[in-house]
Scaffold this active site. Structure first.
Site, short mmCIF file in Angstrom:
data_model
loop_
_atom_site.label_atom_id
_atom_site.label_comp_id
_atom_site.label_asym_id
_atom_site.label_seq_id
_atom_site.Cartn_x
_atom_site.Cartn_y
_atom_site.Cartn_z
N HIS A 318 0.89 -1.18 0.00
CA HIS A 318 0.00 0.00 0.00
C HIS A 318 0.92 1.22 0.00
O HIS A 318 1.92 1.21 0.71
CB HIS A 318 -0.88 0.01 1.26
CG HIS A 318 -1.77 -1.18 1.38
ND1 HIS A 318 -1.93 -1.90 2.54
CD2 HIS A 318 -2.58 -1.79 0.45
CE1 HIS A 318 -2.80 -2.89 2.34
NE2 HIS A 318 -3.20 -2.85 1.09
N ALA A 536 3.82 1.23 2.90
CA ALA A 536 3.03 1.11 4.13
C ALA A 536 3.51 -0.12 4.90
O ALA A 536 2.84 -0.55 5.84
CB ALA A 536 1.54 1.01 3.81
N TRP A 537 4.61 -0.72 4.46
CA TRP A 537 5.24 -1.89 5.10
C TRP A 537 4.35 -3.12 4.99
O TRP A 537 4.38 -3.99 5.83
CB TRP A 537 5.58 -1.59 6.58
CG TRP A 537 6.30 -0.30 6.75
CD1 TRP A 537 7.64 -0.09 6.56
CD2 TRP A 537 5.75 0.97 7.11
NE1 TRP A 537 7.95 1.22 6.78
CE2 TRP A 537 6.81 1.90 7.13
CE3 TRP A 537 4.47 1.42 7.45
CZ2 TRP A 537 6.64 3.25 7.46
CZ3 TRP A 537 4.27 2.75 7.76
CH2 TRP A 537 5.35 3.65 7.76
N HIS A 538 3.55 -3.18 3.90
CA HIS A 538 2.57 -4.26 3.76
C HIS A 538 2.90 -5.14 2.55
O HIS A 538 2.02 -5.46 1.74
CB HIS A 538 1.16 -3.68 3.62
CG HIS A 538 0.71 -2.89 4.81
ND1 HIS A 538 -0.33 -1.98 4.78
CD2 HIS A 538 1.18 -2.88 6.09
CE1 HIS A 538 -0.48 -1.45 5.99
NE2 HIS A 538 0.42 -1.96 6.80
N SER A 539 4.14 -5.54 2.43
CA SER A 539 4.57 -6.32 1.26
C SER A 539 3.89 -7.69 1.23
O SER A 539 3.85 -8.38 2.26
CB SER A 539 6.09 -6.53 1.32
OG SER A 539 6.75 -5.29 1.41
#
Ligand SMILES: Cc1cc2nc3c(=O)[nH]c(=O)nc-3n(C[C@H](O)[C@H](O)[C@H](O)COP(=O)(O)OP(=O)(O)OC[C@H]3O[C@@H](n4cnc5c(N)ncnc54)[C@H](O)[C@@H]3O)c2cc1C
Length: 606
Positions: A318, A536-539
């Site tokens: 994100h 958003a660190w949502h890999s």
């Protein structure tokens, strides 16, 4: 003889759930959670009782320290970002992302899970997964889990809130946007909670004030169980096969001081190897093991064992910004904890040590909205977004386009912000149209990866951020604490622009006209986003669970196509994006993987 029955390559968020559940159910099963190995006597990177992990509000200082509980994945220069190289951090510690994340408690849309099932994954729809999401948690809100290991501080009403900016955000929402309305809990999986303003909970134990991560709640709580063996500071290079049968993994030291990071150690698994190295680590291990696209393996001299061109493709995230606004000097924020010296933090830590309360038990986020556009918004979003709206969002009413919310504190890196109070407006795209990829660029397990995040490759994502900047700014301008924009971290508008950023004595009235932006102003906003947008660190998504013919890497039992005895359990298997911060997704995938593996191994009680 095998060293373990099941070997996990990677001991992050999802691995701890699966390994913890299996070990608790059958103490006779040996589980080896593989992480970083201590080469000499250094205990390595356990997270148990480490204050940068367990004291919640230290999350930002920990991230900004660039410390060794992260891997910083540096992307290749991107044209869409004006040549910039993004950096995407991922957790690197026992418990992975769950020990370093921002603890924002969010859950996905029902349709996200149903999308996975509809891709050809029976058992992965909302009907099956919602009970597993609840199984992971204890959260004192209706429709949530009541008896799971992960403890949630529930925030559903004004009395639960500690931050002025949260209350102001919801007050502006009520006055300015009554059509959307406010619900007590936007994370109850109900489609009717989408597009509503809401208080927001956090992954913090309400009794102890400690971060609620998977290392402490699935693994360290089983110190009595000798069957869980955690090796730290070890890096898995590849999977070892006998023909097409998985027999173990090869690892090397990952201790930073180790003189030799290449000597290989092989450990054997009698039943199963599970890759749990996350969206970056798992595809890299597969490629180093000869599973992936022919051209990528050949470029690094790796013989191909299985042709799976989907490995490392379909990278999703994100795309996020936090734009700061000046606030009064007496505003309650986490800025001091985020950026202060240990001396400055002492009072907060002492307070927390007394009874686990106070700002140290906080993450600065208590309200948000997962928003869908109304007719006026769609007009403002413009033609660039319309095709995306019509093809993806319009027929799926529980899919939000963005998440917006206030952050109590300054999260940026500008030293001029020090000693002053700010709040931020956070905005991130829920389903970016832009997709990336990550591949190895060497057989060396310590070498950086070739990473293209894809951010803003598609113009519809640029349009979304442009609209979001304006939308969040209109809310910020009406909040009581608004004292103008912290201009250095906003678009640089032309000096004559009516939208230029400036200091202010206070908010504008709710009924004030919205700012007007010219096409030059829009160009300044786009330039700002290309320069500043980040992870958003949502890999997720790089070993997608879908049919092999469609680029899938694992089947619905999480088994890697083309070999036996090899599964993946982490966010790399998630085939399509989700409207949530992804800790909840990792918990859900972990609980589902534990059930699948237990059934296959004949373990009961998971
Ligand atoms: C800074 C940050 C902030 C976040 N904020 C939030 C938030 O507020 N709310 C939310 O819901 N989510 C948040 N997330 C996202 C969430 O925490 C992650 O999506 C989730 O933890 C990922 O779980 P995973 O099991 O897929 O991978 P991880 O938890 O990343 O686990 C993978 C593990 O494998 C290890 N590994 C990698 N390669 C190898 C190898 N070759 N050998 C051995 N080990 C290896 C890694 O070191 C890591 O520990 C955040 C994440 C980060 C990083």
């Amino acid at each position: 003889m095998a060293d373990a029955d099941v070997i996990f390559a990677g001991g992050g968020t999802t691995a701890c759930v699966v390994a913890g559940r299996l070990a608790a159910a059958d103490p006779s099963l040996k589980i080896l959670a593989r992480r970083f190995r201590v080469r000499i006597i250094e205990a390595g990177k356990h997270s148990q009782d480490v204050k940068t992990h367990v004291q919640p509000a230290r999350f930002l200082a920990n991230l900004k320290s660039g410390g060794d509980s992260f891997t910083f994945h540096v992307a290749q220069p991107s044209n869409a970002l004006d040549g910039r190289q993004c950096i995407v951090p991922a957790g690197k510690v026992v418990g992975g992302g769950s020990c370093v994340n921002f603890m924002m408690y969010t859950r996905c849309s029902e349709s996200d899970m149903d999308d996975w099932e509809n891709l050809g994954n029976p058992g992965w729809g909302s009907k099956d997964l919602i009970p597993l999401a609840n199984k992971a948690e204890t959260c004192n809100l209706p429709s949530h889990g009541t008896n799971g290991p992960i403890q949630i501080t529930a925030v559903s009403k004004t009395d639960d809130m500690q931050l002025g900016v949260t209350k102001q955000f919801l007050a502006v929402a009520a006055a300015r946007d009554p059509e959307r309305g406010i619900v007590p809990d936007a994370n109850d999986f109900s489609p009717s909670s989408i597009n509503k303003y809401s208080p927001w909970s956090r992954y913090v134990n309400p009794q102890t004030g400690k971060r609620s991560d998977t290392a402490h709640h699935y693994i360290y709580n089983q110190s009595h169980n000798n069957n869980i063996q955690v090796l730290t500071q070890c890096r898995v290079k590849r999977v070892i096969f006998d023909g097409d049968r998985t027999v173990g993994v090869e690892y090397t030291s990952h201790h930073p001081d180790a003189k030799d990071q290449q000597t290989a150690v092989i450990v054997k698994a009698s039943k199963l190897v599970v890759l749990s190295s996350g969206a970056f680590g798992s595809p890299a291990i597969l490629e180093r093991s000869g599973i992936g696209a022919k051209n990528i393996l050949a470029a690094h001299g790796i013989p191909q064992l299985v042709d799976l061109p989907g490995v490392g493709e379909n990278y999703n995230d994100h795309n996020l910004l936090m734009t700061p606004y000046h606030a009064p000097a007496d505003e309650i924020t986490l800025s001091e904890i985020f950026h202060g010296s240990e001396d400055a933090l002492k009072a907060h830590e002492d307070r927390w040590l007394q009874d686990g309360q106070g700002l140290m038990a906080h993450n600065g986020i208590e309200a948000a909205i997962k928003i869908r556009p109304n007719a006026k918004d769609l007009e403002l979003l413009g033609a660039q977004f319309h095709r995306r709206w019509e093809s993806f969002f319009e027929s799926q009413p529980d899919k939000p386009i963005m998440c917006f919310g206030p952050m109590a504190g300054y999260t940026g890196g500008n030293p001029e912000a020090r000693g002053h109070e700010h709040f931020g407006m956070v905005y991130y795209i829920q389903y970016p149209a832009s997709i990336g990829r990550v591949h190895i660029q060497s057989p060396d397990p310590h070498a950086p990866l070739a990473f293209e995040p894809g951010y803003l490759d598609k113009p519809e994502d640029v349009a979304l951020l442009r609209w979001s900047y304006k939308w969040t700014r209109e809310v910020a301008r009406r909040m009581d604490s608004y004292r103008g924009e912290f201009a250095a971290d906003h678009p640089q508008f032309p000096p004559s622009s009516a939208a230029i950023c400036r200091n202010a004595d206070g908010p504008v009235p709710i009924s004030a006209p919205d700012l007007k932006y010219t096409s030059e102003d829009d160009a300044a906003i786009d330039k700002f986003h290309r320069a500043r947008v980040g992870t958003a660190w949502h890999s997720l998504g790089t070993c997608a669970m879908k049919p092999r013919a469609d680029g899938g890497v694992v089947d619905s039992f999480l088994s890697v196509y083309g070999v036996k005895g090899l599964k993946i359990a982490d966010l790399s298997i998630v085939p399509t994006n989700v409207s949530t911060n992804t800790y909840s997704t990792a918990l859900m995938v972990g609980e589902k993987a534990a059930v699948i593996i237990a059934e296959e191994l004949g373990i009961s009680g998971v």
